[in-house]
Design an enzyme around this catalytic site. Structure first.
Site, short mmCIF file in Angstrom:
data_model
loop_
_atom_site.label_atom_id
_atom_site.label_comp_id
_atom_site.label_asym_id
_atom_site.label_seq_id
_atom_site.Cartn_x
_atom_site.Cartn_y
_atom_site.Cartn_z
N GLY A 1 44.57 37.37 49.02
CA GLY A 1 44.88 37.35 47.60
C GLY A 1 44.46 36.14 46.81
N PRO B 1 42.38 36.99 54.19
CA PRO B 1 41.59 36.76 52.98
C PRO B 1 40.33 37.62 52.95
CG PRO B 1 41.13 35.07 54.59
CD PRO B 1 42.20 35.94 55.20
N GLY B 2 39.99 38.10 51.77
CA GLY B 2 38.73 38.81 51.59
C GLY B 2 37.89 38.07 50.58
N ARG B 3 38.30 38.22 49.32
CA ARG B 3 37.51 37.71 48.20
C ARG B 3 37.16 36.22 48.34
NH1 ARG B 3 38.07 40.24 43.02
NH2 ARG B 3 40.09 40.96 43.77
N ARG C 1 32.98 46.77 39.22
CA ARG C 1 34.13 45.96 38.78
C ARG C 1 34.23 45.82 37.26
NH1 ARG C 1 35.26 41.42 39.88
NH2 ARG C 1 37.44 41.74 40.41
N TYR D 1 37.66 47.42 36.15
CA TYR D 1 38.77 46.49 35.89
C TYR D 1 38.53 45.64 34.64
CZ TYR D 1 39.15 47.25 40.97
OH TYR D 1 39.21 47.79 42.22
N CYS E 1 24.61 57.21 32.33
CA CYS E 1 24.92 57.91 31.07
C CYS E 1 26.39 57.81 30.71
CB CYS E 1 24.49 59.36 31.20
SG CYS E 1 22.78 59.46 31.70
N GLU E 2 26.90 56.60 30.63
CA GLU E 2 28.27 56.37 30.16
C GLU E 2 28.28 55.03 29.45
OE1 GLU E 2 31.54 56.57 32.82
OE2 GLU E 2 30.53 57.95 34.18
N1 LLP Z 1 45.32 42.39 52.75
C1 LLP Z 1 45.70 43.53 52.14
C2 LLP Z 1 46.80 44.31 52.72
C3 LLP Z 1 45.02 43.98 50.99
O1 LLP Z 1 45.42 45.11 50.39
C4 LLP Z 1 43.95 43.22 50.45
C5 LLP Z 1 43.24 43.65 49.26
C6 LLP Z 1 43.59 42.03 51.13
C7 LLP Z 1 44.29 41.64 52.27
C8 LLP Z 1 42.47 41.14 50.67
O2 LLP Z 1 42.73 40.62 49.41
P1 LLP Z 1 41.77 39.48 48.81
O3 LLP Z 1 41.93 38.24 49.66
O4 LLP Z 1 40.40 39.98 48.85
O5 LLP Z 1 42.29 39.29 47.44
N2 LLP Z 1 38.71 46.17 44.44
C9 LLP Z 1 39.49 45.12 43.81
C10 LLP Z 1 40.31 44.35 44.82
C11 LLP Z 1 41.22 45.21 45.66
C12 LLP Z 1 42.04 44.44 46.65
C13 LLP Z 1 42.79 45.35 47.57
N3 LLP Z 1 43.52 44.72 48.61
C14 LLP Z 1 38.58 44.21 43.01
O6 LLP Z 1 37.37 44.48 42.93
O7 LLP Z 1 39.05 43.26 42.38
#
Ligand code: LLP
Length: 416
Positions: free
Chosen positions: A237, A273-275, A311, A315, A341-342
């Site tokens: 997050g 972590p992802g993002r 995105r 969003y 086409c949007e």
């Molecule tokens: N763990 C869980 C249980 C999650 O649901 C998520 C993301 C993460 C970890 C990783 O979160 P991060 O560190 O990446 O914030 N598509 C959206 C973001 C969706 C996130 C969903 N869950 C966007 O493009 O902003």
């Protein structure tokens, strides 16, 4: 901090000019930087050590990206059998994989048990009961953390907030103690501890602090009730800067907050972590097709579209747009749009860019997370290639499909 920079007026990924990649693979394409991935992972790993960092594969499921992180020690956070298979295929050891999500099917849970993954984060009582029964049938014991819904406002976009009482995620704190006690007593379940994830792209520490403080209270209450808690999964997050002036909390500040809230509990920590690992490590590179002047506006029409990077359309998200080789001349405000086409197929409105002409390249920054993974073939557009750069080296880690490949899974019924 990332490794995309201008050298002699041309935007590079590490030591490779993006224009050279465009000539090699065609546009549009995603480009990822190994040095940036490595740096982000190392900085976080050092800040939160000792801990297990399970990369959220949903943010970028390129095998090459997952393997780059796994080679530095990352595990994986997965949310489907498909992601679990990707993580295993990329070389992530099963005992470093956690499985999250509100709707895991029996087939998925069974595959997770057979694979011997580290932990399944359970999000409801029906899921817990189904998993217990399944594990017993299979003669196994499922390692489980109970995902708590702390009812905390993450102060982020409503579509990616997950820690409120009105959200589908986790088990309410008020019920969680009882659920954990039950889990602890189930023959098919090894109760490991608690998990939490309150949302994505958080730009403040306060919501994390509130959630982790609730987790801490629960650990103490569980221990007082005789239920041992050895593991905490603190989710992902942490946000990344999408614009120059944004400054989300640093990994060091985040780690200090973690230590302050749950550091004295003696629990083994996991993060998802992802993002923050991959966001700044990727750009989407596109080519200008036309510059269209109307009475109202100047539209720069590029060959990437909302199907490639959804995105902004989904969003209202902002991605900085960079001219890959900025021309001399006065910058002016333009709308950057794709060919779909949007009207929603708009990357940015009124963005001030240097003069652009057909054939020029532009790059959408901070596109490494939730970019390629959310792409579709809408409007009959092939998924775009992905290129991983490492110093002077580059590899097309996913090639562009042919038009025949795009229809390869289709069958026409015999009455047509
Ligand atoms: N763990 C869980 C249980 C999650 O649901 C998520 C993301 C993460 C970890 C990783 O979160 P991060 O560190 O990446 O914030 N598509 C959206 C973001 C969706 C996130 C969903 N869950 C966007 O493009 O902003």
């Amino acid at each position: 901090m990332h490794h995309f920079a201008y050298r002699d007026g041309a935007l590079h990924a590490e030591d490779v000019p993006l224009a050279a990649l465009a000539a090699e693979v065609g546009t549009p394409f995603y480009c990822y930087s190994t040095a940036t991935l490595a740096r982000h992972y190392d900085v976080l790993a050092e800040a939160v050590a000792p801990a297990t960092i399970c990369f959220a594969v949903k943010s970028n499921s390129s095998l090459a990206v997952i393997r780059t992180l796994a080679a530095r020690g990352a595990g994986a956070d997965v949310v489907s059998e498909g992601e679990l298979r990707l993580a295993l295929k990329a070389g992530v050891p099963a005992n470093r994989i956690v499985f999250s999500g509100v709707g895991k099917t029996e087939r998925e849970l069974s595959f997770a048990l057979v694979s011997g993954i580290r932990q399944i984060n359970v999000e409801s009582i029906p899921e817990l009961e189904a998993l217990d029964a399944l594990a017993r049938r299979m003669g196994r014991v499922a390692p489980v953390a109970v995902r708590v819904n702390p009812d905390v406002d993450a102060h982020t976009h409503e579509k990616i907030s997950t820690g409120g009482a009105e959200h589908k995620f986790g088990i309410a704190a008020a019920d969680a103690l009882d659920v954990c006690r039950r889990a602890h007593a189930m023959a098919g379940i090894e109760f490991r501890g608690l998990a939490v994830h309150i949302g994505s792209q958080l730009t403040e520490l306060a919501p994390f602090r509130a959630a982790f403080a609730k987790l801490r209270d629960m650990v103490l209450a569980l221990r007082a009730a005789g239920v041992p808690v050895a593991h905490l999964d603190l989710g992902g997050g942490l946000g990344v800067p999408y614009m120059a002036h944004q400054e989300p909390p640093s990994p060091a500040a985040y780690a200090d907050m973690v230590r302050e809230t749950v550091g004295d509990l003696g629990c083994e920590l996991t993060f998802e972590p992802g993002r923050m690992l991959v966001g700044n490590a990727g750009m989407l590179v596109a080519k200008v097709i036309y510059v269209k002047e109307t009475a109202a506006k100047t539209f720069v029409v590029v060959d990437a579209a909302m199907n490639d990077l959804v995105r902004p359309a989904m969003y209202g998200a902002h991605h900085d747009i960079l001219a890959v080789a900025p021309r001399a001349g006065a910058p002016k405000p333009v709308d950057v749009v794709g060919p779909i086409c949007e009207t929603g197929d708009t990357f940015d409105r009124g963005v001030v860019l240097p003069p652009l002409a057909p054939g020029d390249l532009v790059a959408f920054a901070t596109a490494g997370a939730y970019g390629a993974v959310m792409a579709s073939t809408y409007n009959g557009r092939p998924l775009v290639p992905e290129v991983l750069v490492n110093g002077e080296m580059r590899c097309v880690t996913r090639r562009r499909p042919s038009y025949d490949e795009m229809t390869a899974l289709e069958t026409l019924p015999n009455w047509l």
